[in-house]
Write a protein that holds these residues in place. Structure first.
Motif, PDB file in Angstrom:
ATOM      1  N   PRO A 262    -103.529  25.819 -37.566  1.00 52.61           N
ATOM      2  CA  PRO A 262    -103.746  25.030 -35.860  1.00 52.61           C
ATOM      3  C   PRO A 262    -102.413  26.395 -34.678  1.00 52.61           C
ATOM      4  O   PRO A 262    -101.642  26.258 -35.185  1.00 52.61           O
ATOM      5  CB  PRO A 262    -103.168  24.715 -35.834  1.00 52.61           C
ATOM      6  N   PRO A 263    -103.048  26.381 -33.843  1.00 52.70           N
ATOM      7  CA  PRO A 263    -102.180  27.036 -32.671  1.00 52.70           C
ATOM      8  C   PRO A 263    -100.442  25.908 -32.506  1.00 52.70           C
ATOM      9  O   PRO A 263     -99.706  26.246 -31.596  1.00 52.70           O
ATOM     10  CB  PRO A 263    -102.921  27.381 -31.531  1.00 52.70           C
ATOM     11  N   LYS A 264    -100.857  24.572 -32.596  1.00 45.32           N
ATOM     12  CA  LYS A 264     -99.518  23.938 -31.903  1.00 45.32           C
ATOM     13  C   LYS A 264     -98.693  24.085 -32.757  1.00 45.32           C
ATOM     14  O   LYS A 264     -97.423  23.628 -31.975  1.00 45.32           O
ATOM     15  CB  LYS A 264    -100.067  21.914 -31.993  1.00 45.32           C
ATOM     16  N   TYR A 265     -98.416  25.227 -33.841  1.00 41.22           N
ATOM     17  CA  TYR A 265     -97.119  25.094 -34.439  1.00 41.22           C
ATOM     18  C   TYR A 265     -96.248  26.622 -33.459  1.00 41.22           C
ATOM     19  O   TYR A 265     -95.506  27.079 -34.148  1.00 41.22           O
ATOM     20  CB  TYR A 265     -97.948  25.953 -35.938  1.00 41.22           C
ATOM     21  N   PHE A 266     -97.214  27.384 -32.648  1.00 44.47           N
ATOM     22  CA  PHE A 266     -96.771  28.486 -32.260  1.00 44.47           C
ATOM     23  C   PHE A 266     -95.099  28.175 -30.913  1.00 44.47           C
ATOM     24  O   PHE A 266     -94.562  28.400 -31.042  1.00 44.47           O
ATOM     25  CB  PHE A 266     -97.190  28.883 -30.957  1.00 44.47           C
ATOM     26  N   TYR A 267     -95.546  26.587 -30.620  1.00 47.16           N
ATOM     27  CA  TYR A 267     -94.199  25.700 -29.829  1.00 47.16           C
ATOM     28  C   TYR A 267     -92.648  25.306 -30.078  1.00 47.16           C
ATOM     29  O   TYR A 267     -92.789  24.411 -29.862  1.00 47.16           O
ATOM     30  CB  TYR A 267     -94.769  25.203 -28.980  1.00 47.16           C
ATOM     31  N   ASP A 268     -92.013  26.109 -31.668  1.00 47.02           N
ATOM     32  CA  ASP A 268     -90.451  26.100 -31.102  1.00 47.02           C
ATOM     33  C   ASP A 268     -90.008  26.522 -29.802  1.00 47.02           C
ATOM     34  O   ASP A 268     -90.173  26.600 -28.714  1.00 47.02           O
ATOM     35  CB  ASP A 268     -90.350  26.836 -32.087  1.00 47.02           C
ATOM     36  N   GLN A 269     -88.464  26.501 -29.506  1.00 45.14           N
ATOM     37  CA  GLN A 269     -88.267  26.779 -29.024  1.00 45.14           C
ATOM     38  C   GLN A 269     -88.697  28.101 -28.070  1.00 45.14           C
ATOM     39  O   GLN A 269     -88.482  28.004 -27.014  1.00 45.14           O
ATOM     40  CB  GLN A 269     -86.255  26.485 -29.035  1.00 45.14           C
ATOM     41  N   ARG A 270     -88.557  29.105 -28.631  1.00 44.65           N
ATOM     42  CA  ARG A 270     -88.823  30.515 -28.629  1.00 44.65           C
ATOM     43  C   ARG A 270     -90.223  30.532 -28.393  1.00 44.65           C
ATOM     44  O   ARG A 270     -90.438  30.618 -27.237  1.00 44.65           O
ATOM     45  CB  ARG A 270     -88.697  32.044 -29.938  1.00 44.65           C
ATOM     46  N   GLY A 271     -90.603  29.881 -28.960  1.00 51.01           N
ATOM     47  CA  GLY A 271     -92.653  30.239 -28.278  1.00 51.01           C
ATOM     48  C   GLY A 271     -92.968  29.124 -27.500  1.00 51.01           C
ATOM     49  O   GLY A 271     -93.587  30.352 -26.184  1.00 51.01           O
ATOM     50  N   SER A 272     -92.136  28.549 -26.848  1.00 49.16           N
ATOM     51  CA  SER A 272     -92.391  27.668 -25.734  1.00 49.16           C
ATOM     52  C   SER A 272     -92.039  27.960 -24.618  1.00 49.16           C
ATOM     53  O   SER A 272     -92.221  28.606 -23.426  1.00 49.16           O
ATOM     54  CB  SER A 272     -91.349  26.866 -25.372  1.00 49.16           C
ATOM     55  N   GLU A 273     -90.059  29.033 -24.417  1.00 42.31           N
ATOM     56  CA  GLU A 273     -90.203  30.049 -23.430  1.00 42.31           C
ATOM     57  C   GLU A 273     -90.990  31.371 -23.687  1.00 42.31           C
ATOM     58  O   GLU A 273     -91.521  32.019 -22.564  1.00 42.31           O
ATOM     59  CB  GLU A 273     -88.623  30.810 -23.876  1.00 42.31           C
ATOM     60  N   LEU A 274     -91.414  31.999 -24.951  1.00 46.58           N
ATOM     61  CA  LEU A 274     -93.156  32.693 -25.168  1.00 46.58           C
ATOM     62  C   LEU A 274     -93.864  32.683 -24.030  1.00 46.58           C
ATOM     63  O   LEU A 274     -94.486  33.114 -22.830  1.00 46.58           O
ATOM     64  CB  LEU A 274     -93.182  33.541 -25.935  1.00 46.58           C
ATOM     65  N   PHE A 275     -94.278  30.994 -24.187  1.00 43.14           N
ATOM     66  CA  PHE A 275     -95.536  30.652 -23.455  1.00 43.14           C
ATOM     67  C   PHE A 275     -95.136  30.286 -22.091  1.00 43.14           C
ATOM     68  O   PHE A 275     -96.138  31.176 -20.774  1.00 43.14           O
ATOM     69  CB  PHE A 275     -96.161  29.754 -23.809  1.00 43.14           C
ATOM     70  N   GLU A 276     -94.144  30.272 -21.579  1.00 39.66           N
ATOM     71  CA  GLU A 276     -93.885  30.097 -19.700  1.00 39.66           C
ATOM     72  C   GLU A 276     -93.888  31.769 -19.655  1.00 39.66           C
ATOM     73  O   GLU A 276     -94.512  31.356 -18.335  1.00 39.66           O
ATOM     74  CB  GLU A 276     -92.428  29.845 -20.079  1.00 39.66           C
TER      75      GLU A 276
END
Length: 334
Positions: A47-61
């Motif tokens: 599932p895509p929700k596991y992209f969003y650790d701290q680094r993933g959140s920074e990359l998405f921004e």
């Protein structure tokens, strides 16, 4: 999502309240169950929700600021132009946002609802306690008269437990609905409808079907940021579940599925590989060229989306689109 969060209990930032329905251990257990099921499946998926650790959140921004990635700026432009109409049409006293994150675009809706004279409360809902706390602290300084009630929750599990401190406008922006396949959307929309009071509003951001080249480019940018974001899922598994993925052994792939009208993000094994997930006592084998599906991003047509909303129990849908009809905001009532 921030998988680095250690939040496990309710705490109260000043002013406002933060209620926890999803603990860090709940999240880790969910990841473990999904990883065991998805990586053992054929074909493999996560599932895509596991992209969003701290680094993933920074990359998405960072992704949202790329020239190829039109959804965020188009949605913001639509909110800038039409938030007042949306606020007046919703007749809402409360804005409840699913997957609120930094609540950056939400400020446009909050301003419009406040100008309409009915706004009393903002309820941001996210799996990340730290993101909620940061957003609520900023909003408390900007809007001292606004009641803030954050909820750490997974909206796939906790819709019926979310607060109802007045007539709500429930917002799901960013075309997040597109991360569900058709059966998943049907289940989710029915769950949202079941958790709403009659007359409450649901505001959706929907990415529309358009030129295939433009769609693929948005998920396979020239700078390679989306590729890094996709590969970050393997780092999450390594850190959270004791896996030994070699991220350099996989490459990012974004593909348009014509039949399903969706972008599919995948990770492709460059060579055969054996991966151990120690905390799951699980060994997974990849063949050379084997694909791991990490995200669906379904695109919408007005007719089919309207039918899905009606089937789930929503009525009186209003649509706002940009001049190129690349993106839409849709407001429907329960």
């Amino acid at each position: 999502m921030n998988l680095d969060d250690g939040q496990t209990s309710t705490r109260t930032p000043a002013p406002g309240s933060l209620t926890t329905l999803l603990t860090a251990e709940d999240l880790r257990q969910s990841l473990a169950e999904d990883a065991r099921t998805g990586l053992s499946a054929s074909p493999k998926w996560l599932p895509p929700k596991y992209f969003y650790d701290q680094r993933g959140s920074e990359l998405f921004e960072e992704i949202t600021r790329l020239p190829e990635y039109y959804p965020t700026r188009t949605e913001r432009a639509l909110l800038t132009e039409y938030a007042r109409e949306i606020a007046e049409s919703s007749d809402a006293e409360v804005l409840l946002e699913l997957g609120s994150g930094s609540s950056e675009k939400t400020r446009l809706l909050l301003d419009a609802l406040a100008q309409a004279g009915r706004l009393t409360t903002y309820v941001p809902v996210d799996v990340s306690a730290s993101a909620l706390t940061q957003a609520m602290e900023a909003l408390a300084e900007e809007r001292p008269g606004l009641a803030l009630h954050g909820v750490v929750a997974d909206f796939d599990q906790h819709l019926s437990q979310l607060p109802t401190p007045g007539r709500r406008l429930i917002a799901l922006l960013g075309s997040t609905l597109g991360n569900y396949d058709r059966p998943g959307r049907e289940r989710f929309l029915r769950s949202v409808a079941a958790a709403m009071q009659p007359g409450e509003g649901l505001l959706l951001g929907l990415d529309l079907v358009k030129d295939t080249g433009q769609l693929v480019a948005a998920y396979d940018d020239a700078a390679g940021v989306t590729a890094e974001f996709n590969l970050n899922a393997l780092h999450v598994l390594n850190r959270s579940l004791g896996a030994d993925f070699d991220a350099d052994g996989f490459r990012h792939l974004a593909r348009w599925n014509t039949a399903e009208e969706r972008i599919e993000m995948r990770l492709v094994a460059q060579d055969s590989a054996r991966v151990e997930l120690r905390e799951l006592d699980l060994v997974i084998k990849f063949d050379e060229g084997e694909e791991l599906l990490t995200e669906l991003s379904c695109k919408f047509r007005r007719s089919s989306a309207a039918s899905e909303l009606a089937a789930a129990g929503f009525r009186d849908a209003r649509w706002w689109t940009d001049p190129d009809e690349a993106y839409a905001l849709v407001l429907a009532r329960r």
